[in-house]
Design an enzyme around this catalytic site. Sequence first.
Site, PDB file in Angstrom:
ATOM      1  N   CYS A 105       0.863  -1.182   0.000  1.00 53.57           N
ATOM      2  CA  CYS A 105       0.000   0.000   0.000  1.00 53.57           C
ATOM      3  C   CYS A 105       0.891   1.221   0.000  1.00 53.57           C
ATOM      4  CB  CYS A 105      -0.914  -0.009   1.233  1.00 53.57           C
ATOM      5  SG  CYS A 105      -2.298   1.159   1.045  1.00 53.57           S
ATOM      6  N   CYS A 107      -0.186   4.223   1.700  1.00 50.13           N
ATOM      7  CA  CYS A 107      -0.601   5.212   2.706  1.00 50.13           C
ATOM      8  C   CYS A 107       0.443   5.467   3.797  1.00 50.13           C
ATOM      9  CB  CYS A 107      -1.940   4.842   3.334  1.00 50.13           C
ATOM     10  SG  CYS A 107      -1.928   3.286   4.249  1.00 50.13           S
ATOM     11  N   CYS A 115      -3.953   6.148   0.115  1.00 49.03           N
ATOM     12  CA  CYS A 115      -3.403   4.876  -0.372  1.00 49.03           C
ATOM     13  C   CYS A 115      -2.961   4.935  -1.826  1.00 49.03           C
ATOM     14  CB  CYS A 115      -4.437   3.757  -0.196  1.00 49.03           C
ATOM     15  SG  CYS A 115      -4.961   3.569   1.524  1.00 49.03           S
ATOM     16  N   LYS A 180     -12.557  -5.008   1.902  1.00 49.81           N
ATOM     17  CA  LYS A 180     -12.022  -4.163   2.963  1.00 49.81           C
ATOM     18  C   LYS A 180     -12.988  -3.010   3.189  1.00 49.81           C
ATOM     19  CE  LYS A 180      -7.993  -1.358   4.035  1.00 49.81           C
ATOM     20  NZ  LYS A 180      -6.614  -1.057   3.631  1.00 49.81           N
ATOM     21  N   ARG A 190      -3.758   3.318  12.544  1.00 51.28           N
ATOM     22  CA  ARG A 190      -3.244   4.549  11.930  1.00 51.28           C
ATOM     23  C   ARG A 190      -2.302   5.279  12.880  1.00 51.28           C
ATOM     24  NH1 ARG A 190      -8.780   5.904   8.630  1.00 51.28           N
ATOM     25  NH2 ARG A 190      -8.656   3.998   7.392  1.00 51.28           N
ATOM     26  N   ARG A 202     -11.182   7.436   3.617  1.00 50.84           N
ATOM     27  CA  ARG A 202     -10.928   6.434   2.585  1.00 50.84           C
ATOM     28  C   ARG A 202     -12.223   5.865   1.997  1.00 50.84           C
ATOM     29  NH1 ARG A 202      -5.710   6.430   3.973  1.00 50.84           N
ATOM     30  NH2 ARG A 202      -4.957   5.413   5.874  1.00 50.84           N
ATOM     31  N   GLU A 218     -16.451  -7.592  -5.396  1.00 52.55           N
ATOM     32  CA  GLU A 218     -15.039  -7.263  -5.176  1.00 52.55           C
ATOM     33  C   GLU A 218     -14.181  -8.530  -5.207  1.00 52.55           C
ATOM     34  OE1 GLU A 218     -13.499  -4.446  -4.889  1.00 52.55           O
ATOM     35  OE2 GLU A 218     -15.034  -2.953  -4.450  1.00 52.55           O
ATOM     36  N   LYS A 233     -11.871  -8.015   5.859  1.00 52.98           N
ATOM     37  CA  LYS A 233     -11.318  -7.165   6.906  1.00 52.98           C
ATOM     38  C   LYS A 233     -12.272  -6.034   7.207  1.00 52.98           C
ATOM     39  CE  LYS A 233      -7.590  -3.924   7.306  1.00 52.98           C
ATOM     40  NZ  LYS A 233      -6.985  -2.967   6.463  1.00 52.98           N
ATOM     41  N   SER A 259      -6.803  -3.722  14.240  1.00 45.83           N
ATOM     42  CA  SER A 259      -6.307  -3.011  15.421  1.00 45.83           C
ATOM     43  C   SER A 259      -7.411  -2.654  16.419  1.00 45.83           C
ATOM     44  CB  SER A 259      -5.576  -1.745  14.969  1.00 45.83           C
ATOM     45  OG  SER A 259      -6.425  -0.931  14.178  1.00 45.83           O
ATOM     46  N   TYR A 298      -3.046  -9.476  15.878  1.00 49.78           N
ATOM     47  CA  TYR A 298      -2.016  -8.977  16.798  1.00 49.78           C
ATOM     48  C   TYR A 298      -1.896  -9.899  18.013  1.00 49.78           C
ATOM     49  CZ  TYR A 298      -2.680  -5.013  13.756  1.00 49.78           C
ATOM     50  OH  TYR A 298      -2.773  -4.224  12.631  1.00 49.78           O
TER      51      TYR A 298
HETATM   52  C1  PBG Z   1      -3.241   0.026   4.697  1.00 45.03           C
HETATM   53  C2  PBG Z   1      -3.821  -0.812   5.776  1.00 45.03           C
HETATM   54  C3  PBG Z   1      -4.654  -0.439   6.854  1.00 45.03           C
HETATM   55  C4  PBG Z   1      -4.806  -1.585   7.644  1.00 45.03           C
HETATM   56  C5  PBG Z   1      -4.118  -2.613   7.021  1.00 45.03           C
HETATM   57  N1  PBG Z   1      -3.529  -2.114   5.860  1.00 45.03           N
HETATM   58  C6  PBG Z   1      -5.198   0.874   7.241  1.00 45.03           C
HETATM   59  C7  PBG Z   1      -6.232   1.550   6.493  1.00 45.03           C
HETATM   60  O1  PBG Z   1      -6.762   1.085   5.484  1.00 45.03           O
HETATM   61  O2  PBG Z   1      -6.527   2.664   6.934  1.00 45.03           O
HETATM   62  C8  PBG Z   1      -5.585  -1.662   8.930  1.00 45.03           C
HETATM   63  C9  PBG Z   1      -5.208  -2.775   9.839  1.00 45.03           C
HETATM   64  C10 PBG Z   1      -5.649  -2.630  11.255  1.00 45.03           C
HETATM   65  O3  PBG Z   1      -6.470  -1.771  11.625  1.00 45.03           O
HETATM   66  O4  PBG Z   1      -5.157  -3.427  12.062  1.00 45.03           O
HETATM   67  N2  PBG Z   1      -4.118   0.572   3.802  1.00 45.03           N
END
Ligand code: PBG
Length: 310
Positions: A105, A107, A115, A180, A190, A202, A218, A233, A259, A298
């Site tokens: 990515c 970003c 991104c 996603k 972030r 986003r 998708e 995700k 996260s 995690y």
């Molecule tokens: C990159 C990306 C993100 C996450 C994984 N790859 C952040 C986003 O899309 O803002 C999030 C993973 C997480 O929250 O643990 N684009």
Amino acid sequence: MLRSLVRETQLSANQFILPLFVCPGGKIRREVSSMPGVYNFSVDEAVNEALMAAESGVRGLILFGLPESKDELASGAYAEDGIVQKAIRAIRKAAPDLVIMADTCLCEYTSHGHCGVVREKEVLNDESLELLARTAVSQAQAGADVVAPSAMMDGQVGAIREALDSAGLHEVAIMSYSVKYASAFYGPFREAAESAPAFGDRRAYQMDPPNAREALREAELDYSEGADILMVKPATIYLDVLKLIRDRFDLPLAAYHVSGEYALIKAAAQKGWIDESRVILETLTGIKRAGADIIITYFAREAAGLLDQQ
Ligand code: PBG
């Protein structure tokens, strides 16, 4: 025990992928304040962490980078000596049996935190594809087994497959973040990756949470462009979507326990409101039961340890 003999869903550390955030410097382990137990690691420390993960039985890692500096064109993402490229080489050498995945990515590397390539506050899809493909090739050349495009640009899987093949990297697999959602659950990430967008959000390129049928479209596109692994995700909030994709596609399926999902459990556990170990295993079991072959979490190391004690 009879109960474990007839258990329908068996969780195993073999399915776990641990995310790692790699930063410049040496001997750095900086805890992410909204994710207790998760750190930004310099490459040397990331190697130690990788070795401990391998020791606990965790199957692999997915790497994210915090570059020295960011710019409009995300040059840190595809630099030969970029932070993730360095980490891949070092971990490959130290722990040859770990599956190494790289998040593909822009970003974390763009000054505006989006991104893709931005012009006049607009993210440009097609211009971003070339940079994403370059990033994937450089990660693969550094030794990644899997590249994981997460930018949600249309056509990214096809563009990356073509670029990998023309560089002779036929063996490198693509795990696509196919489904996603534009989720509030990425908040702590972030902070960890210093990748919050400087303006806007986003939602133009990530999916709208109420939509499930769109997830099939998708996934279908990524499938037809040559994805090797599909992903949903976040995980627990979207178990219905995970099940839907499982039932329709025969590719391996990954779920990313993100996260925010991690932070909720950690915060409640720190307050003594839940039994953390049981909640972790029940959560990951639910994700597996819904159809995930691979769980990115995690909690990977912690959960591997808990499974060992069972
Ligand atoms: C990159 C990306 C993100 C996450 C994984 N790859 C952040 C986003 O899309 O803002 C999030 C993973 C997480 O929250 O643990 N684009």
